[in-house]
Design a protein around this motif. Structure first.
Motif, PDB file in Angstrom:
ATOM      1  N   ILE A 195      16.452  14.670   5.010  1.00 22.48           N
ATOM      2  CA  ILE A 195      15.225  14.648   4.204  1.00 22.48           C
ATOM      3  C   ILE A 195      14.992  13.267   3.616  1.00 22.48           C
ATOM      4  O   ILE A 195      13.850  12.783   3.571  1.00 22.48           O
ATOM      5  CB  ILE A 195      15.287  15.727   3.109  1.00 22.48           C
ATOM      6  N   LEU A 196      16.048  12.613   3.180  1.00 20.45           N
ATOM      7  CA  LEU A 196      15.910  11.241   2.679  1.00 20.45           C
ATOM      8  C   LEU A 196      15.345  10.328   3.756  1.00 20.45           C
ATOM      9  O   LEU A 196      14.516   9.451   3.472  1.00 20.45           O
ATOM     10  CB  LEU A 196      17.262  10.716   2.196  1.00 20.45           C
ATOM     11  N   ARG A 197      15.797  10.532   4.988  1.00 25.91           N
ATOM     12  CA  ARG A 197      15.292   9.706   6.094  1.00 25.91           C
ATOM     13  C   ARG A 197      13.798   9.955   6.320  1.00 25.91           C
ATOM     14  O   ARG A 197      13.036   9.003   6.542  1.00 25.91           O
ATOM     15  CB  ARG A 197      16.077  10.012   7.372  1.00 25.91           C
ATOM     16  N   TYR A 198      13.372  11.212   6.246  1.00 30.71           N
ATOM     17  CA  TYR A 198      11.955  11.507   6.425  1.00 30.71           C
ATOM     18  C   TYR A 198      11.127  10.929   5.282  1.00 30.71           C
ATOM     19  O   TYR A 198      10.025  10.406   5.500  1.00 30.71           O
ATOM     20  CB  TYR A 198      11.730  13.013   6.526  1.00 30.71           C
ATOM     21  N   LEU A 199      11.645  11.005   4.059  1.00 27.91           N
ATOM     22  CA  LEU A 199      10.937  10.410   2.926  1.00 27.91           C
ATOM     23  C   LEU A 199      10.846   8.897   3.079  1.00 27.91           C
ATOM     24  O   LEU A 199       9.816   8.285   2.738  1.00 27.91           O
ATOM     25  CB  LEU A 199      11.647  10.763   1.616  1.00 27.91           C
ATOM     26  N   GLU A 200      11.902   8.297   3.605  1.00 29.05           N
ATOM     27  CA  GLU A 200      11.893   6.846   3.830  1.00 29.05           C
ATOM     28  C   GLU A 200      10.825   6.465   4.847  1.00 29.05           C
ATOM     29  O   GLU A 200      10.132   5.449   4.688  1.00 29.05           O
ATOM     30  CB  GLU A 200      13.280   6.401   4.300  1.00 29.05           C
ATOM     31  N   ARG A 201      10.644   7.279   5.874  1.00 28.39           N
ATOM     32  CA  ARG A 201       9.611   7.006   6.865  1.00 28.39           C
ATOM     33  C   ARG A 201       8.212   7.205   6.274  1.00 28.39           C
ATOM     34  O   ARG A 201       7.284   6.460   6.593  1.00 28.39           O
ATOM     35  CB  ARG A 201       9.796   7.920   8.090  1.00 28.39           C
ATOM     36  N   ILE A 202       8.056   8.203   5.411  1.00 29.71           N
ATOM     37  CA  ILE A 202       6.773   8.397   4.736  1.00 29.71           C
ATOM     38  C   ILE A 202       6.427   7.177   3.897  1.00 29.71           C
ATOM     39  O   ILE A 202       5.275   6.716   3.890  1.00 29.71           O
ATOM     40  CB  ILE A 202       6.814   9.670   3.859  1.00 29.71           C
ATOM     41  N   SER A 203       7.413   6.627   3.205  1.00 28.27           N
ATOM     42  CA  SER A 203       7.162   5.431   2.387  1.00 28.27           C
ATOM     43  C   SER A 203       6.742   4.257   3.261  1.00 28.27           C
ATOM     44  O   SER A 203       5.881   3.453   2.870  1.00 28.27           O
ATOM     45  CB  SER A 203       8.401   5.080   1.562  1.00 28.27           C
ATOM     46  N   ASP A 204       7.338   4.140   4.451  1.00 28.61           N
ATOM     47  CA  ASP A 204       6.929   3.078   5.379  1.00 28.61           C
ATOM     48  C   ASP A 204       5.456   3.213   5.743  1.00 28.61           C
ATOM     49  O   ASP A 204       4.709   2.228   5.751  1.00 28.61           O
ATOM     50  CB  ASP A 204       7.781   3.117   6.649  1.00 28.61           C
ATOM     51  N   HIS A 205       5.031   4.427   6.047  1.00 30.64           N
ATOM     52  CA  HIS A 205       3.642   4.633   6.452  1.00 30.64           C
ATOM     53  C   HIS A 205       2.678   4.434   5.280  1.00 30.64           C
ATOM     54  O   HIS A 205       1.523   4.033   5.494  1.00 30.64           O
ATOM     55  CB  HIS A 205       3.474   6.013   7.075  1.00 30.64           C
ATOM     56  N   ALA A 206       3.131   4.703   4.068  1.00 29.08           N
ATOM     57  CA  ALA A 206       2.299   4.389   2.900  1.00 29.08           C
ATOM     58  C   ALA A 206       2.047   2.886   2.826  1.00 29.08           C
ATOM     59  O   ALA A 206       0.938   2.438   2.511  1.00 29.08           O
ATOM     60  CB  ALA A 206       2.971   4.888   1.623  1.00 29.08           C
ATOM     61  N   CYS A 207       3.080   2.104   3.149  1.00 27.55           N
ATOM     62  CA  CYS A 207       2.928   0.648   3.194  1.00 27.55           C
ATOM     63  C   CYS A 207       1.969   0.230   4.301  1.00 27.55           C
ATOM     64  O   CYS A 207       1.145  -0.683   4.121  1.00 27.55           O
ATOM     65  CB  CYS A 207       4.276  -0.032   3.397  1.00 27.55           C
ATOM     66  N   TYR A 208       2.067   0.890   5.450  1.00 26.09           N
ATOM     67  CA  TYR A 208       1.191   0.549   6.571  1.00 26.09           C
ATOM     68  C   TYR A 208      -0.279   0.814   6.219  1.00 26.09           C
ATOM     69  O   TYR A 208      -1.170   0.071   6.650  1.00 26.09           O
ATOM     70  CB  TYR A 208       1.575   1.340   7.815  1.00 26.09           C
ATOM     71  N   ILE A 209      -0.508   1.885   5.445  1.00 25.56           N
ATOM     72  CA  ILE A 209      -1.872   2.160   4.984  1.00 25.56           C
ATOM     73  C   ILE A 209      -2.343   1.028   4.077  1.00 25.56           C
ATOM     74  O   ILE A 209      -3.481   0.558   4.182  1.00 25.56           O
ATOM     75  CB  ILE A 209      -1.930   3.517   4.264  1.00 25.56           C
ATOM     76  N   GLY A 210      -1.452   0.566   3.197  1.00 25.37           N
ATOM     77  CA  GLY A 210      -1.788  -0.590   2.359  1.00 25.37           C
ATOM     78  C   GLY A 210      -2.076  -1.822   3.184  1.00 25.37           C
ATOM     79  O   GLY A 210      -2.992  -2.605   2.869  1.00 25.37           O
ATOM     80  N   ASP A 211      -1.309  -2.028   4.254  1.00 30.98           N
ATOM     81  CA  ASP A 211      -1.552  -3.152   5.166  1.00 30.98           C
ATOM     82  C   ASP A 211      -2.957  -3.068   5.761  1.00 30.98           C
ATOM     83  O   ASP A 211      -3.668  -4.075   5.866  1.00 30.98           O
ATOM     84  CB  ASP A 211      -0.533  -3.142   6.312  1.00 30.98           C
ATOM     85  N   SER A 212      -3.336  -1.861   6.185  1.00 33.14           N
ATOM     86  CA  SER A 212      -4.649  -1.677   6.808  1.00 33.14           C
ATOM     87  C   SER A 212      -5.770  -1.954   5.814  1.00 33.14           C
ATOM     88  O   SER A 212      -6.796  -2.552   6.162  1.00 33.14           O
ATOM     89  CB  SER A 212      -4.777  -0.252   7.360  1.00 33.14           C
ATOM     90  N   VAL A 213      -5.593  -1.519   4.566  1.00 32.89           N
ATOM     91  CA  VAL A 213      -6.602  -1.780   3.542  1.00 32.89           C
ATOM     92  C   VAL A 213      -6.711  -3.284   3.289  1.00 32.89           C
ATOM     93  O   VAL A 213      -7.811  -3.830   3.133  1.00 32.89           O
ATOM     94  CB  VAL A 213      -6.260  -1.039   2.241  1.00 32.89           C
ATOM     95  N   HIS A 214      -5.568  -3.967   3.260  1.00 27.96           N
ATOM     96  CA  HIS A 214      -5.568  -5.427   3.083  1.00 27.96           C
ATOM     97  C   HIS A 214      -6.356  -6.093   4.204  1.00 27.96           C
ATOM     98  O   HIS A 214      -7.136  -7.032   3.962  1.00 27.96           O
ATOM     99  CB  HIS A 214      -4.129  -5.933   3.057  1.00 27.96           C
ATOM    100  N   TYR A 215      -6.182  -5.590   5.416  1.00 27.75           N
ATOM    101  CA  TYR A 215      -6.894  -6.156   6.565  1.00 27.75           C
ATOM    102  C   TYR A 215      -8.397  -5.876   6.479  1.00 27.75           C
ATOM    103  O   TYR A 215      -9.220  -6.749   6.787  1.00 27.75           O
ATOM    104  CB  TYR A 215      -6.328  -5.577   7.856  1.00 27.75           C
ATOM    105  N   ILE A 216      -8.760  -4.667   6.050  1.00 28.58           N
ATOM    106  CA  ILE A 216     -10.173  -4.337   5.886  1.00 28.58           C
ATOM    107  C   ILE A 216     -10.832  -5.285   4.886  1.00 28.58           C
ATOM    108  O   ILE A 216     -11.939  -5.789   5.105  1.00 28.58           O
ATOM    109  CB  ILE A 216     -10.344  -2.878   5.412  1.00 28.58           C
ATOM    110  N   ALA A 217     -10.137  -5.529   3.783  1.00 32.15           N
ATOM    111  CA  ALA A 217     -10.720  -6.312   2.693  1.00 32.15           C
ATOM    112  C   ALA A 217     -10.755  -7.805   2.973  1.00 32.15           C
ATOM    113  O   ALA A 217     -11.666  -8.501   2.531  1.00 32.15           O
ATOM    114  CB  ALA A 217      -9.941  -6.046   1.396  1.00 32.15           C
ATOM    115  N   THR A 218      -9.764  -8.305   3.730  1.00 31.81           N
ATOM    116  CA  THR A 218      -9.636  -9.758   3.883  1.00 31.81           C
ATOM    117  C   THR A 218      -9.809 -10.255   5.318  1.00 31.81           C
ATOM    118  O   THR A 218     -10.080 -11.449   5.529  1.00 31.81           O
ATOM    119  CB  THR A 218      -8.255 -10.230   3.384  1.00 31.81           C
ATOM    120  N   GLY A 219      -9.620  -9.382   6.291  1.00 32.29           N
ATOM    121  CA  GLY A 219      -9.627  -9.819   7.684  1.00 32.29           C
ATOM    122  C   GLY A 219      -8.338 -10.495   8.098  1.00 32.29           C
ATOM    123  O   GLY A 219      -8.238 -11.026   9.196  1.00 32.29           O
TER     124      GLY A 219
END
Length: 225
Positions: A195-219
């Protein structure tokens, strides 16, 4: 006059926000299932499947908009990023299902020490909420906070793994019998580690969503990606 492209972009945005809420509910319900022992596998499976279908809908619509209207600049960035964001939300659903599947497979865990999982889950919950807020506000600076929290999650996962290894190595040194090792209830630490491993992967994807928002806003792609 409203462009047809704008109508398509609005449709993608609405689907993404529906996925955001559904994926958040999935993760929080899976964590609650571990904490309280509730049986929600069917519900989580249904949500996971719905997220998968919505992801495919976003991808199909995005490809259609690109092929038909040839968007440029900010429109293209948004459409491209939504394909990645929808994948992230779909993974939230899948990992939520993996968590409850572990609980069903491992069986009774109510007498286990749940502190490590619950501690990490607090950080992961905060990351999910922050990633959704970032998506709504398009805050390009929030990704830095997401990665700081991700570092904490990674540290918690590695610490638990090292502690488990160290504990059993020490038992070997002390030459404890096989029966004593079985009495430690591997169901507890195996289920927690998964379960810790799955939570760790969820946290990674939360970061990836932040990456995508950064790209939307700045290019510009996030420097941590």
């Amino acid at each position: 006059m409203t462009r047809l492209l704008d109508l398509g972009i609005d449709r993608i945005h609405n689907i993404i926000m529906d996925m955001a809420k559904l994926s958040e509910n999935s993760v929080f319900t899976a964590i609650e299932s571990y904490q309280k022992g509730t049986h929600v596998k069917k519900q989580i499976f249904d949500w996971s499947e719905k997220l998968r279908v919505l992801q495919e809908e976003v991808s199909d619509l995005a490809i259609e908009l690109i092929a038909r209207y040839q968007p440029v600049a900010s429109d293209l960035r948004f459409i491209k990023s939504c394909m990645e964001i929808s994948y992230g939300f779909s993974r939230f659903g899948r990992y939520s299902y993996d968590i409850v599947d572990v609980l069903e497979t491992m069986g009774y865990v109510s007498d286990c020490d749940k502190s490590a999982v619950l501690e990490m889950s607090k950080t992961v919950r905060e990351m999910i909420v922050l990633s959704l807020q970032t998506l709504q506000s398009r805050d390009k600076n929030a990704v830095a906070n997401l990665y700081k929290m991700d570092d904490i999650v990674d540290m918690q996962y590695r610490k638990y793994l090292r502690d488990i290894i160290a504990t059993h190595e020490q038992k070997d040194v002390e030459k404890r019998g096989l029966e004593d090792l079985h009495n430690d209830n591997p169901r507890c630490y195996i289920s927690a580690l998964l379960i810790l491993r799955y939570l760790e992967r969820i946290s990674d994807h939360a970061c990836y969503i932040g990456d995508s928002v950064h790209y939307i806003a700045t290019g510009i792609s996030s420097p941590r990606r």
